[in-house]
Design a protein around this motif. Structure first.
Motif, PDB file in Angstrom:
ATOM      1  N   ASP A 214      -9.964  -0.491  -2.635  1.00 18.04           N
ATOM      2  CA  ASP A 214      -8.735  -0.873  -1.931  1.00 18.04           C
ATOM      3  C   ASP A 214      -8.309  -2.300  -2.310  1.00 18.04           C
ATOM      4  OD1 ASP A 214      -6.736  -1.321  -0.041  1.00 18.04           O
ATOM      5  OD2 ASP A 214      -8.018  -1.007   1.708  1.00 18.04           O
TER       6      ASP A 214
ATOM      7  N   THR B  88      -6.492  -3.476   2.494  1.00 17.23           N
ATOM      8  CA  THR B  88      -5.185  -3.090   3.026  1.00 17.23           C
ATOM      9  C   THR B  88      -5.351  -2.016   4.102  1.00 17.23           C
ATOM     10  OG1 THR B  88      -4.572  -1.259   1.546  1.00 17.23           O
ATOM     11  CG2 THR B  88      -4.398  -3.501   0.638  1.00 17.23           C
ATOM     12  N   ASP B  89      -4.275  -1.315   4.384  1.00 10.13           N
ATOM     13  CA  ASP B  89      -4.286  -0.318   5.457  1.00 10.13           C
ATOM     14  C   ASP B  89      -5.370   0.749   5.287  1.00 10.13           C
ATOM     15  OD1 ASP B  89      -2.847   0.518   3.199  1.00 10.13           O
ATOM     16  OD2 ASP B  89      -1.473   1.788   4.341  1.00 10.13           O
ATOM     17  N   ASP B  90      -5.700   1.059   4.039  1.00  8.55           N
ATOM     18  CA  ASP B  90      -6.697   2.103   3.795  1.00  8.55           C
ATOM     19  C   ASP B  90      -8.009   1.787   4.511  1.00  8.55           C
ATOM     20  OD1 ASP B  90      -4.846   1.474   1.585  1.00  8.55           O
ATOM     21  OD2 ASP B  90      -5.596   3.308   0.690  1.00  8.55           O
TER      22      ASP B  90
ATOM     23  N   ASP C 151       1.901  -3.033   5.359  1.00 11.45           N
ATOM     24  CA  ASP C 151       1.781  -1.987   4.340  1.00 11.45           C
ATOM     25  C   ASP C 151       1.618  -0.598   4.928  1.00 11.45           C
ATOM     26  OD1 ASP C 151      -0.646  -2.670   5.475  1.00 11.45           O
ATOM     27  OD2 ASP C 151      -1.764  -1.944   3.749  1.00 11.45           O
TER      28      ASP C 151
ATOM     29  N   ASP D 234      -4.148   0.961  -4.830  1.00 11.82           N
ATOM     30  CA  ASP D 234      -5.159   0.621  -3.828  1.00 11.82           C
ATOM     31  C   ASP D 234      -5.724   1.881  -3.184  1.00 11.82           C
ATOM     32  OD1 ASP D 234      -2.500   0.772  -2.754  1.00 11.82           O
ATOM     33  OD2 ASP D 234      -3.309   0.148  -0.827  1.00 11.82           O
ATOM     34  N   THR D 235      -4.853   2.867  -2.998  1.00  5.92           N
ATOM     35  CA  THR D 235      -5.294   4.085  -2.319  1.00  5.92           C
ATOM     36  C   THR D 235      -6.091   5.006  -3.233  1.00  5.92           C
ATOM     37  OG1 THR D 235      -3.570   3.975  -0.657  1.00  5.92           O
ATOM     38  CG2 THR D 235      -4.475   6.156  -1.126  1.00  5.92           C
TER      39      THR D 235
END
Ligand SMILES: [Mg+2]
Length: 313
Positions: A22, A55-57, A97, A262-263
């Motif tokens: 990520d 991040t959000d992940d 994000d 990132d995902t």
């Protein structure tokens, strides 16, 4: 169940591997890096991340993991409610994000998992984003002793925000594979899942075949859960390193594939960490990691080991 020291290292690698991918991909999100780009934890990107910031992940994966660490069964109503509550708490920090679909659901600030799941199911249009697959890694840690409960919980947690059947199937497959990797130290769980989930296998088997023989341009819409999973699997199969170096090389390939970097790297990273262990994550990356909710890479390792220990009780 009692885990060996190798299994504990692999359990420790699940969240760490996902967060590493990520934070590595964060600086390249929505770009297509030129061939030969040296991929590193540079930060930046469209949301101006600090180097090493996830991040959000990973923030959403942590929301699940922290419930599991508390000893609550994350597949029960109590567990799902607690995860839903953590998702809303994260939403309330106004993350830059947040995915479109996840934002639409969490914007209702549901107070129960049942309501959140209904909100997700009421969305129309394209509902097969990669936003539930990206956070599914911790589910495996909570069910090292029960493969069937693992896939059932993965589907229920996916459905909190993603009603598309392919999103649920992808989470079942990947959580099954991560669990298998922690226990057995191999990637075989991806294809083994096809044998236990026959109906879904008819859809997914040709897609795994395509990922193994194709190129990123064949599955370039990787904001979609199907192409995101294919990109991650392509990178795992194609990375030319053997042994623990395979982890870093695969994450680089995910980033170089471009798009939702990132995902795709977080998805691959959860399985890579489960296969190769926390010890395979380069120290300079591990020590740079940090993010919501005020955790570090070392914290993610501690949380993962705690969850695996709970499973053993
Ligand atoms: Mg992200």
């Amino acid at each position: 169940m009692t885990l060996t020291s190798e299994q504990i290292d692999r359990a420790a690698g699940v969240l760490l591997g996902a967060a590493t991918g990520d934070a590595l991909g964060a600086g390249y999100e929505f770009t297509h890096p030129a061939a030969g780009t040296v991929v590193d934890m540079i930060g930046g990107g469209p949301f101006k991340w600090a180097p090493g910031e996830w991040t959000d992940d990973t923030s959403m994966a942590a929301a699940i993991a922290l419930v599991a660490r508390g000893g609550v069964d994350i597949g029960t109503e109590e567990g799902l409610d607690a995860i839903a509550s953590n998702f809303v708490a994260w939403y309330d920090t106004k993350p830059a994000d947040i995915g479109h679909q996840t934002g639409s659901v969490l914007g209702h600030r549901s107070s129960t998992a049942a309501d959140m799941t209904r909100r997700a199911a009421s969305l129309t249009g394209r509902t097969g984003g990669n936003g539930s697959l990206m956070r599914t890694a911790p589910v495996a840690l909570a069910y090292l002793d029960d493969a069937e409960a693992c896939t059932r919980a993965a589907e229920a947690i996916s459905a909190l925000t993603h009603s598309d059947p392919r999103a649920g199937e992808a989470c079942r497959m990947w959580s099954f594979a991560i669990r298998h990797a922690v226990l057995e130290g191999s990637f075989d769980g991806v294809r083994l899942w096809l044998d236990v989930d026959g109906d879904a296998a008819r859809y997914w088997r040709p897609l795994l075949d395509e990922a193994e023989s194709g190129e990123p341009k064949d599955f370039s819409n990787n904001g979609w859960v199907v192409h995101a999973l294919q990109t991650a699997w392509w990178a795992i199969v194609r990375a030319d390193q053997d042994g623990p170096d395979h982890l870093a090389r695969t994450l680089e390939l995910c980033v170089l594939a471009g798009g939702d970097t990132d995902t795709t790297a977080a998805i691959a990273g959860g399985l890579l960490g489960a296969r190769w262990g926390a010890s395979a994550v380069p120290v300079r990356w591990r020590s740079a990691l940090h993010g919501y909710p005020a955790l570090t890479g070392d914290d993610l390792v501690a949380v993962a080991v705690d969850i695996a220990d709970n499973t053993g009780r």
